[in-house]
Design a protein around this motif. Structure first.
Motif, PDB file in Angstrom:
ATOM      1  N   LEU A 152      -4.331   1.818  -2.567  1.00 36.60           N
ATOM      2  CA  LEU A 152      -4.032   3.243  -2.625  1.00 36.60           C
ATOM      3  C   LEU A 152      -4.885   3.851  -1.518  1.00 36.60           C
ATOM      4  O   LEU A 152      -6.112   3.741  -1.546  1.00 36.60           O
ATOM      5  CB  LEU A 152      -4.425   3.839  -3.977  1.00 36.60           C
ATOM      6  CG  LEU A 152      -3.821   3.213  -5.219  1.00 36.60           C
ATOM      7  CD1 LEU A 152      -4.335   3.934  -6.465  1.00 36.60           C
ATOM      8  CD2 LEU A 152      -2.307   3.260  -5.167  1.00 36.60           C
ATOM      9  N   GLN A 153      -4.246   4.465  -0.535  1.00 37.01           N
ATOM     10  CA  GLN A 153      -4.967   5.018   0.594  1.00 37.01           C
ATOM     11  C   GLN A 153      -4.901   6.537   0.512  1.00 37.01           C
ATOM     12  O   GLN A 153      -3.836   7.138   0.697  1.00 37.01           O
ATOM     13  CB  GLN A 153      -4.361   4.533   1.906  1.00 37.01           C
ATOM     14  CG  GLN A 153      -4.468   3.028   2.058  1.00 37.01           C
ATOM     15  CD  GLN A 153      -4.029   2.573   3.415  1.00 37.01           C
ATOM     16  OE1 GLN A 153      -2.834   2.572   3.697  1.00 37.01           O
ATOM     17  NE2 GLN A 153      -4.988   2.203   4.249  1.00 37.01           N
ATOM     18  N   PRO A 192      -8.615   7.734   8.706  1.00 32.94           N
ATOM     19  CA  PRO A 192      -8.468   8.899   7.834  1.00 32.94           C
ATOM     20  C   PRO A 192      -8.303   8.545   6.352  1.00 32.94           C
ATOM     21  O   PRO A 192      -8.009   9.418   5.542  1.00 32.94           O
ATOM     22  CB  PRO A 192      -7.192   9.559   8.363  1.00 32.94           C
ATOM     23  CG  PRO A 192      -6.368   8.404   8.839  1.00 32.94           C
ATOM     24  CD  PRO A 192      -7.378   7.424   9.424  1.00 32.94           C
ATOM     25  N   PHE A 193      -8.486   7.260   5.992  1.00 31.06           N
ATOM     26  CA  PHE A 193      -8.203   6.804   4.634  1.00 31.06           C
ATOM     27  C   PHE A 193      -9.467   6.451   3.849  1.00 31.06           C
ATOM     28  O   PHE A 193     -10.376   5.823   4.371  1.00 31.06           O
ATOM     29  CB  PHE A 193      -7.301   5.565   4.654  1.00 31.06           C
ATOM     30  CG  PHE A 193      -6.049   5.754   5.443  1.00 31.06           C
ATOM     31  CD1 PHE A 193      -5.065   6.642   5.024  1.00 31.06           C
ATOM     32  CD2 PHE A 193      -5.860   5.065   6.624  1.00 31.06           C
ATOM     33  CE1 PHE A 193      -3.909   6.827   5.760  1.00 31.06           C
ATOM     34  CE2 PHE A 193      -4.706   5.246   7.376  1.00 31.06           C
ATOM     35  CZ  PHE A 193      -3.732   6.129   6.945  1.00 31.06           C
ATOM     36  N   ARG A 195     -10.075  13.475  -0.048  1.00 30.82           N
ATOM     37  CA  ARG A 195      -9.760  12.050  -0.199  1.00 30.82           C
ATOM     38  C   ARG A 195     -10.839  11.286  -0.955  1.00 30.82           C
ATOM     39  O   ARG A 195     -10.533  10.394  -1.739  1.00 30.82           O
ATOM     40  CB  ARG A 195      -9.481  11.409   1.156  1.00 30.82           C
ATOM     41  CG  ARG A 195     -10.692  11.362   2.061  1.00 30.82           C
ATOM     42  CD  ARG A 195     -10.328  10.877   3.448  1.00 30.82           C
ATOM     43  NE  ARG A 195     -11.525  10.804   4.279  1.00 30.82           N
ATOM     44  CZ  ARG A 195     -11.684   9.948   5.248  1.00 30.82           C
ATOM     45  NH1 ARG A 195     -10.738   9.079   5.525  1.00 30.82           N
ATOM     46  NH2 ARG A 195     -12.779   9.949   5.954  1.00 30.82           N
ATOM     47  N   ASN A 196     -12.103  11.626  -0.745  1.00 27.79           N
ATOM     48  CA  ASN A 196     -13.187  10.937  -1.430  1.00 27.79           C
ATOM     49  C   ASN A 196     -13.201  11.266  -2.917  1.00 27.79           C
ATOM     50  O   ASN A 196     -13.413  10.386  -3.756  1.00 27.79           O
ATOM     51  CB  ASN A 196     -14.533  11.263  -0.784  1.00 27.79           C
ATOM     52  CG  ASN A 196     -14.614  10.713   0.626  1.00 27.79           C
ATOM     53  OD1 ASN A 196     -14.273   9.559   0.879  1.00 27.79           O
ATOM     54  ND2 ASN A 196     -15.038  11.543   1.567  1.00 27.79           N
ATOM     55  N   HIS A 202       0.826  -1.208   0.000  1.00 31.40           N
ATOM     56  CA  HIS A 202       0.000   0.000   0.000  1.00 31.40           C
ATOM     57  C   HIS A 202       0.859   1.256   0.000  1.00 31.40           C
ATOM     58  O   HIS A 202       2.041   1.203   0.313  1.00 31.40           O
ATOM     59  CB  HIS A 202      -0.948   0.029   1.207  1.00 31.40           C
ATOM     60  CG  HIS A 202      -0.268   0.275   2.510  1.00 31.40           C
ATOM     61  ND1 HIS A 202       0.317  -0.726   3.250  1.00 31.40           N
ATOM     62  CD2 HIS A 202      -0.066   1.421   3.213  1.00 31.40           C
ATOM     63  CE1 HIS A 202       0.837  -0.215   4.354  1.00 31.40           C
ATOM     64  NE2 HIS A 202       0.628   1.097   4.345  1.00 31.40           N
ATOM     65  N   THR A 203       0.221   2.354  -0.369  1.00 29.02           N
ATOM     66  CA  THR A 203       0.850   3.662  -0.246  1.00 29.02           C
ATOM     67  C   THR A 203      -0.226   4.655   0.147  1.00 29.02           C
ATOM     68  O   THR A 203      -1.401   4.471  -0.172  1.00 29.02           O
ATOM     69  CB  THR A 203       1.560   4.100  -1.544  1.00 29.02           C
ATOM     70  OG1 THR A 203       2.346   5.255  -1.264  1.00 29.02           O
ATOM     71  CG2 THR A 203       0.573   4.399  -2.662  1.00 29.02           C
ATOM     72  N   ILE A 204       0.176   5.684   0.871  1.00 24.84           N
ATOM     73  CA  ILE A 204      -0.745   6.752   1.246  1.00 24.84           C
ATOM     74  C   ILE A 204      -0.506   7.906   0.285  1.00 24.84           C
ATOM     75  O   ILE A 204       0.624   8.361   0.107  1.00 24.84           O
ATOM     76  CB  ILE A 204      -0.520   7.192   2.701  1.00 24.84           C
ATOM     77  CG1 ILE A 204      -0.814   6.010   3.641  1.00 24.84           C
ATOM     78  CG2 ILE A 204      -1.398   8.397   3.036  1.00 24.84           C
ATOM     79  CD1 ILE A 204      -0.406   6.256   5.076  1.00 24.84           C
TER      80      ILE A 204
END
Length: 124
Positions: A48-49, A36-37, A15-16, A7-9
């Motif tokens: 993908l976060q 928060p993701f 974000r939405n 994964h990656t932030i």
């Protein structure tokens, strides 16, 4: 154990909105989200976060390898949405795709301003 990417932030202004942009562009299903993701899941379970950081967002580069059919559909969606795009990372060939490395590619910015690349053939 072998090493795989998990994964990656990705920093996002919303974000939405960013997660929805990638889900619609790349035809990805919704994924469970938490804290928060807002998550988008790629093949192989890679997440993908998207998160809204409390700091100014620095541009990052993300490249996605697509098959030819999905590339055609995604490129058509970019054009229909009026997303500015280029054939090169220097942004000197607007409104074009490239045929580098035996495939096709395109560069554009996502809703948070990150540099996104879609390619049909890996570089190596």
């Amino acid at each position: 154990m072998s090493v795989t990417f998990n994964h990656t932030i990705i920093a996002a202004k919303d974000r939405n909105e960013s997660a929805r942009f990638f889900r619609e562009l790349l035809e990805l299903p919704e994924a469970p989200s938490w804290g928060p993701f807002t998550n988008v899941q790629l093949d192989g379970g890679v997440l993908l976060q998207f998160a809204e950081p409390p700091v100014e967002i620095q541009m990052q580069h993300y490249a996605f390898l697509l098959d030819d059919d999905l590339f055609d559909r995604a490129y058509r969606r970019l054009c229909e949405a009026g997303v500015e795009h280029w054939a090169d990372p220097q942004m000197t060939r607007p409104g074009e795709t490239n045929t580098e490395h035996g495939g096709r590619g395109v560069y554009f910015k996502d809703p948070a301003g990150h540099a996104i690349e879609l390619i049909t053939r890996p570089y190596l």
